[in-house]
Design a protein around this motif. Structure first.
Motif, short mmCIF file in Angstrom:
data_model
loop_
_atom_site.label_atom_id
_atom_site.label_comp_id
_atom_site.label_asym_id
_atom_site.label_seq_id
_atom_site.Cartn_x
_atom_site.Cartn_y
_atom_site.Cartn_z
N LEU A 1 -72.31 24.35 -72.84
CA LEU A 1 -73.61 23.78 -73.20
C LEU A 1 -74.78 24.64 -72.73
CD1 LEU A 1 -72.96 20.00 -72.57
CD2 LEU A 1 -73.15 21.16 -74.76
N SER A 2 -74.59 25.42 -71.69
CA SER A 2 -75.67 26.27 -71.19
C SER A 2 -75.54 27.72 -71.66
CB SER A 2 -75.73 26.21 -69.66
OG SER A 2 -74.55 26.75 -69.11
N SER A 3 -74.71 27.96 -72.67
CA SER A 3 -74.48 29.33 -73.15
C SER A 3 -75.52 29.74 -74.19
CB SER A 3 -73.08 29.44 -73.76
OG SER A 3 -73.03 28.74 -74.99
N PHE A 4 -75.63 31.04 -74.39
CA PHE A 4 -76.54 31.58 -75.41
C PHE A 4 -76.10 31.13 -76.80
CE2 PHE A 4 -77.42 34.83 -78.60
CZ PHE A 4 -78.79 34.81 -78.58
N ASP A 5 -74.79 31.14 -77.06
CA ASP A 5 -74.29 30.74 -78.38
C ASP A 5 -74.70 29.31 -78.73
OD1 ASP A 5 -73.10 33.21 -78.76
OD2 ASP A 5 -71.17 32.55 -77.98
N HIS A 6 -74.61 28.42 -77.76
CA HIS A 6 -74.99 27.02 -77.99
C HIS A 6 -76.50 26.93 -78.26
CE1 HIS A 6 -75.95 22.82 -76.98
NE2 HIS A 6 -74.82 22.60 -77.61
N GLY B 1 -88.01 23.34 -90.48
CA GLY B 1 -88.69 24.39 -91.22
C GLY B 1 -89.61 25.23 -90.36
N VAL B 2 -89.57 25.04 -89.05
CA VAL B 2 -90.43 25.76 -88.12
C VAL B 2 -89.58 26.77 -87.35
CG1 VAL B 2 -91.93 25.49 -86.10
CG2 VAL B 2 -91.91 23.74 -87.88
N PRO B 3 -90.07 28.01 -87.16
CA PRO B 3 -89.31 28.97 -86.37
C PRO B 3 -89.09 28.47 -84.93
CG PRO B 3 -91.07 30.08 -87.55
CD PRO B 3 -91.28 28.61 -87.73
N HIS B 4 -87.94 28.78 -84.39
CA HIS B 4 -87.60 28.42 -83.01
C HIS B 4 -87.18 29.68 -82.27
CE1 HIS B 4 -87.62 24.36 -84.56
NE2 HIS B 4 -87.56 23.92 -83.32
N TYR B 5 -87.40 29.69 -80.96
CA TYR B 5 -87.09 30.83 -80.12
C TYR B 5 -86.04 30.45 -79.08
CZ TYR B 5 -91.48 32.47 -82.04
OH TYR B 5 -92.48 32.85 -82.90
N PRO C 1 -79.43 28.34 -63.59
CA PRO C 1 -78.12 28.42 -64.23
C PRO C 1 -77.82 27.23 -65.15
CG PRO C 1 -77.94 28.94 -61.92
CD PRO C 1 -79.33 28.44 -62.14
N LEU C 2 -78.31 26.06 -64.81
CA LEU C 2 -78.05 24.89 -65.65
C LEU C 2 -78.89 24.91 -66.92
CD1 LEU C 2 -77.71 22.10 -62.97
CD2 LEU C 2 -75.92 23.38 -64.13
N GLN C 3 -79.89 25.75 -66.94
CA GLN C 3 -80.71 25.92 -68.14
C GLN C 3 -80.86 27.42 -68.38
OE1 GLN C 3 -84.77 24.61 -67.95
NE2 GLN C 3 -84.75 23.97 -70.08
N ALA C 4 -79.72 28.09 -68.50
CA ALA C 4 -79.74 29.54 -68.63
C ALA C 4 -80.50 29.99 -69.88
CB ALA C 4 -78.31 30.07 -68.67
N PHE C 5 -80.39 29.21 -70.94
CA PHE C 5 -81.09 29.52 -72.19
C PHE C 5 -81.72 28.24 -72.69
CE2 PHE C 5 -77.37 32.19 -71.80
CZ PHE C 5 -77.96 33.45 -71.80
N ARG C 6 -82.91 28.35 -73.27
CA ARG C 6 -83.55 27.17 -73.84
C ARG C 6 -84.11 27.50 -75.20
NH1 ARG C 6 -88.84 26.29 -72.44
NH2 ARG C 6 -89.54 28.22 -71.58
N PRO D 1 -92.55 38.11 -72.68
CA PRO D 1 -91.72 38.75 -73.71
C PRO D 1 -90.34 39.15 -73.22
CG PRO D 1 -93.91 39.73 -73.64
CD PRO D 1 -93.82 38.79 -72.48
N ASP D 2 -90.18 39.41 -71.93
CA ASP D 2 -88.87 39.82 -71.44
C ASP D 2 -87.87 38.67 -71.42
OD1 ASP D 2 -90.40 38.64 -69.39
OD2 ASP D 2 -89.20 39.60 -67.84
N ARG D 3 -88.32 37.43 -71.61
CA ARG D 3 -87.40 36.29 -71.67
C ARG D 3 -87.05 35.89 -73.10
NH1 ARG D 3 -89.12 32.38 -66.75
NH2 ARG D 3 -88.75 33.94 -65.16
N TRP D 4 -87.68 36.50 -74.07
CA TRP D 4 -87.45 36.20 -75.48
C TRP D 4 -86.16 36.89 -75.91
CZ3 TRP D 4 -91.72 37.41 -79.59
CH2 TRP D 4 -91.28 37.06 -80.86
N LEU D 5 -85.16 36.11 -76.32
CA LEU D 5 -83.87 36.66 -76.69
C LEU D 5 -83.61 36.64 -78.19
CD1 LEU D 5 -81.74 35.10 -73.84
CD2 LEU D 5 -82.68 37.40 -73.96
N ALA D 6 -84.12 35.61 -78.89
CA ALA D 6 -83.89 35.51 -80.33
C ALA D 6 -84.96 34.64 -80.97
CB ALA D 6 -82.51 34.91 -80.62
N MET D 7 -85.28 34.95 -82.21
CA MET D 7 -86.17 34.12 -83.00
C MET D 7 -85.43 33.72 -84.26
SD MET D 7 -89.90 34.88 -84.60
CE MET D 7 -89.77 34.86 -86.36
N VAL D 8 -85.37 32.43 -84.51
CA VAL D 8 -84.69 31.92 -85.70
C VAL D 8 -85.80 31.51 -86.67
CG1 VAL D 8 -83.12 30.18 -86.62
CG2 VAL D 8 -82.74 31.13 -84.32
N ALA D 9 -85.99 32.32 -87.69
CA ALA D 9 -87.09 32.07 -88.64
C ALA D 9 -86.54 31.64 -89.99
CB ALA D 9 -87.91 33.33 -88.82
#
Length: 68
Positions: free
Chosen positions: A17-22, A35-39, A46-51, A60-68
């Motif tokens: 649940l705390s993985s990048f893939d999830h 319909g809105v882009p999410h980052y 560690p319990l919120q490794a990715f949000r 900007p160094d914490r930005w890993l992906a943008m889903v547009a």
């Protein structure tokens, strides 16, 4: 202040649940639903490794992906 929990000590479900893939799958589902882009950004604990957020990250160094 609490001591950080090492990811290796987490249960397999919590690790998933705390993985990048999830986080990426969640961002993709939210993008389709709203319909809105999410980052996907790197969290600080560690319990919120990715949000997932709708706002571009302030650091900007914490930005890993943008889903547009």
């Amino acid at each position: 202040m609490s001591v950080p929990v090492p990811p290796s000590s987490l249960s397999s479900l919590r690790r998933e649940l705390s993985s990048f893939d999830h986080a990426l799958r969640t961002a993709q589902q939210l993008r389709r639903a709203t319909g809105v882009p999410h980052y996907v950004v790197h969290g600080v604990t560690p319990l919120q490794a990715f949000r997932v957020t709708m706002r571009p990250p302030a650091w900007p160094d914490r930005w890993l992906a943008m889903v547009a």
